[in-house]
Design a protein around this motif. Sequence first.
Motif, PDB file in Angstrom:
ATOM      1  N   VAL A 143      41.634  43.384  45.697  1.00  0.00           N
ATOM      2  CA  VAL A 143      43.115  43.304  45.472  1.00  0.00           C
ATOM      3  C   VAL A 143      43.464  44.027  44.026  1.00  0.00           C
ATOM      4  CG1 VAL A 143      45.184  41.872  45.525  1.00  0.00           C
ATOM      5  CG2 VAL A 143      43.143  41.226  46.869  1.00  0.00           C
ATOM      6  N   PHE A 144      44.383  44.965  44.137  1.00  0.00           N
ATOM      7  CA  PHE A 144      44.923  45.692  42.830  1.00  0.00           C
ATOM      8  C   PHE A 144      46.427  45.611  43.130  1.00  0.00           C
ATOM      9  CE2 PHE A 144      40.758  47.346  43.925  1.00  0.00           C
ATOM     10  CZ  PHE A 144      40.095  47.144  42.874  1.00  0.00           C
ATOM     11  N   GLY A 145      47.170  44.726  42.500  1.00  0.00           N
ATOM     12  CA  GLY A 145      48.523  44.487  42.807  1.00  0.00           C
ATOM     13  C   GLY A 145      48.781  44.277  44.237  1.00  0.00           C
ATOM     14  N   ASP A 146      49.460  45.219  44.558  1.00  0.00           N
ATOM     15  CA  ASP A 146      50.067  44.953  45.910  1.00  0.00           C
ATOM     16  C   ASP A 146      49.213  45.702  46.932  1.00  0.00           C
ATOM     17  OD1 ASP A 146      50.835  47.599  45.485  1.00  0.00           O
ATOM     18  OD2 ASP A 146      52.832  47.627  46.502  1.00  0.00           O
ATOM     19  N   LEU A 147      48.076  46.392  46.563  1.00  0.00           N
ATOM     20  CA  LEU A 147      47.053  47.130  47.233  1.00  0.00           C
ATOM     21  C   LEU A 147      45.983  46.102  47.652  1.00  0.00           C
ATOM     22  CD1 LEU A 147      46.499  49.889  48.259  1.00  0.00           C
ATOM     23  CD2 LEU A 147      44.973  50.341  46.050  1.00  0.00           C
ATOM     24  N   SER A 148      45.548  46.003  48.882  1.00  0.00           N
ATOM     25  CA  SER A 148      44.309  45.196  49.255  1.00  0.00           C
ATOM     26  C   SER A 148      43.555  46.272  50.000  1.00  0.00           C
ATOM     27  CB  SER A 148      44.791  44.116  50.174  1.00  0.00           C
ATOM     28  OG  SER A 148      43.766  43.484  50.806  1.00  0.00           O
ATOM     29  N   ILE A 149      42.217  46.250  49.723  1.00  0.00           N
ATOM     30  CA  ILE A 149      41.173  46.997  50.460  1.00  0.00           C
ATOM     31  C   ILE A 149      39.925  45.955  51.277  1.00  0.00           C
ATOM     32  CG2 ILE A 149      39.489  48.699  49.942  1.00  0.00           C
ATOM     33  CD1 ILE A 149      40.707  49.318  47.473  1.00  0.00           C
ATOM     34  N   ASP A 150      39.956  46.263  52.425  1.00  0.00           N
ATOM     35  CA  ASP A 150      38.908  45.578  53.153  1.00  0.00           C
ATOM     36  C   ASP A 150      37.869  46.269  53.135  1.00  0.00           C
ATOM     37  OD1 ASP A 150      37.437  44.348  54.886  1.00  0.00           O
ATOM     38  OD2 ASP A 150      38.804  43.839  56.560  1.00  0.00           O
ATOM     39  N   THR A 151      36.876  46.166  52.295  1.00  0.00           N
ATOM     40  CA  THR A 151      35.560  46.825  52.263  1.00  0.00           C
ATOM     41  C   THR A 151      34.644  46.829  53.481  1.00  0.00           C
ATOM     42  OG1 THR A 151      34.149  45.425  50.990  1.00  0.00           O
ATOM     43  CG2 THR A 151      35.425  47.108  49.807  1.00  0.00           C
ATOM     44  N   GLY A 152      34.730  45.688  54.423  1.00  0.00           N
ATOM     45  CA  GLY A 152      33.943  45.462  55.395  1.00  0.00           C
ATOM     46  C   GLY A 152      34.740  46.120  56.570  1.00  0.00           C
ATOM     47  N   GLY A 153      35.848  45.849  56.806  1.00  0.00           N
ATOM     48  CA  GLY A 153      36.524  46.736  58.120  1.00  0.00           C
ATOM     49  C   GLY A 153      37.147  47.898  57.652  1.00  0.00           C
ATOM     50  N   LEU A 154      36.847  48.655  56.534  1.00  0.00           N
ATOM     51  CA  LEU A 154      37.504  49.696  55.963  1.00  0.00           C
ATOM     52  C   LEU A 154      39.066  49.905  56.321  1.00  0.00           C
ATOM     53  CD1 LEU A 154      34.107  51.832  57.042  1.00  0.00           C
ATOM     54  CD2 LEU A 154      34.849  51.192  54.743  1.00  0.00           C
ATOM     55  N   GLU A 155      39.799  49.195  55.688  1.00  0.00           N
ATOM     56  CA  GLU A 155      41.179  49.064  55.974  1.00  0.00           C
ATOM     57  C   GLU A 155      41.792  49.008  54.888  1.00  0.00           C
ATOM     58  OE1 GLU A 155      41.923  47.466  60.534  1.00  0.00           O
ATOM     59  OE2 GLU A 155      41.375  45.976  59.049  1.00  0.00           O
ATOM     60  N   VAL A 156      42.896  49.396  54.703  1.00  0.00           N
ATOM     61  CA  VAL A 156      43.542  49.483  53.389  1.00  0.00           C
ATOM     62  C   VAL A 156      45.036  49.128  53.858  1.00  0.00           C
ATOM     63  CG1 VAL A 156      44.592  50.761  51.419  1.00  0.00           C
ATOM     64  CG2 VAL A 156      42.394  51.212  52.266  1.00  0.00           C
ATOM     65  N   PHE A 157      45.705  48.027  52.843  1.00  0.00           N
ATOM     66  CA  PHE A 157      47.012  47.761  53.094  1.00  0.00           C
ATOM     67  C   PHE A 157      47.833  47.669  51.851  1.00  0.00           C
ATOM     68  CE2 PHE A 157      44.093  45.390  56.010  1.00  0.00           C
ATOM     69  CZ  PHE A 157      44.762  45.555  57.406  1.00  0.00           C
ATOM     70  N   ARG A 158      49.057  48.096  52.019  1.00  0.00           N
ATOM     71  CA  ARG A 158      50.107  47.898  50.694  1.00  0.00           C
ATOM     72  C   ARG A 158      51.212  46.972  51.070  1.00  0.00           C
ATOM     73  NH1 ARG A 158      53.175  53.206  48.017  1.00  0.00           N
ATOM     74  NH2 ARG A 158      53.842  52.015  46.298  1.00  0.00           N
ATOM     75  N   ALA A 159      50.981  46.120  50.206  1.00  0.00           N
ATOM     76  CA  ALA A 159      52.471  45.093  50.511  1.00  0.00           C
ATOM     77  C   ALA A 159      52.291  44.501  51.927  1.00  0.00           C
ATOM     78  CB  ALA A 159      53.575  45.963  50.312  1.00  0.00           C
TER      79      ALA A 159
END
Length: 233
Positions: A143-159
């Motif tokens: 998690v970097f601020g509103d950025l979330s990185i799922d390294t297992g599922g290779l998915e990225v979410f912003r807010a």
Amino acid sequence: MPVSVLLVEDDEVIRRSVALALERYGYGVTTAEDGLTGLELFREGRYDLLLLDVMLPGLDGIGLCRRIRETSTDPVLMMSARGDALDVVSGLEAGADDYVVKPVDTSVLVARIRSLLRRTTFRPDPAPDPPPDTAPDGPAPLVFGDLSIDTGGLEVFRAGRPVALAPTELRLLLEFAAHPGIVLERQTLLRNVWDYGWDGDSRVVDLCVQRLRKKIGAERIETVRGFGYKLRR
């Protein structure tokens, strides 16, 4: 099954010679002589890699790449006859992962194709077995601020909303996320993300960073002049 390549090239001699060369290396090649036919074939089939000439009749390679990127993150390798800065920058801005300059030696072309296919095929390291009383939920997201990185599922979410990233953009983000706050030089990124065993064109990095910033927030990746880039913690 052989790796499938869609080759879009209007010069018949080049189209036939490249197709034959790739077939000798075991690739399955489908060809088109103009951009509109290439777009139709792309929509009708499934391909592991798209090899597009910049200068095409009807719909040029830049426009074709943009149309492909509307619905697909398939790896795209552009071919430019001149290697002009405008061609290169336009192709990368349109969403291409890499480019080669014609005439290109077959061994070099195949090396770039293999490199691109390697970095667009993710094989996350298997997680260790969890303790007996622990649910196997996988690694915690980064998690970097509103950025979330799922390294297992290779998915990225912003807010909380999913962010669609092309494979090279995702690899670049994962490289930054593995070294938060640390300045990464362009040549380091070329080796680790683009899998270059030789010095490559740093414009590839700059343009991919530019595309990534548009998707995750321009403030998230900081330029350190004279050195490279870093992901803000």
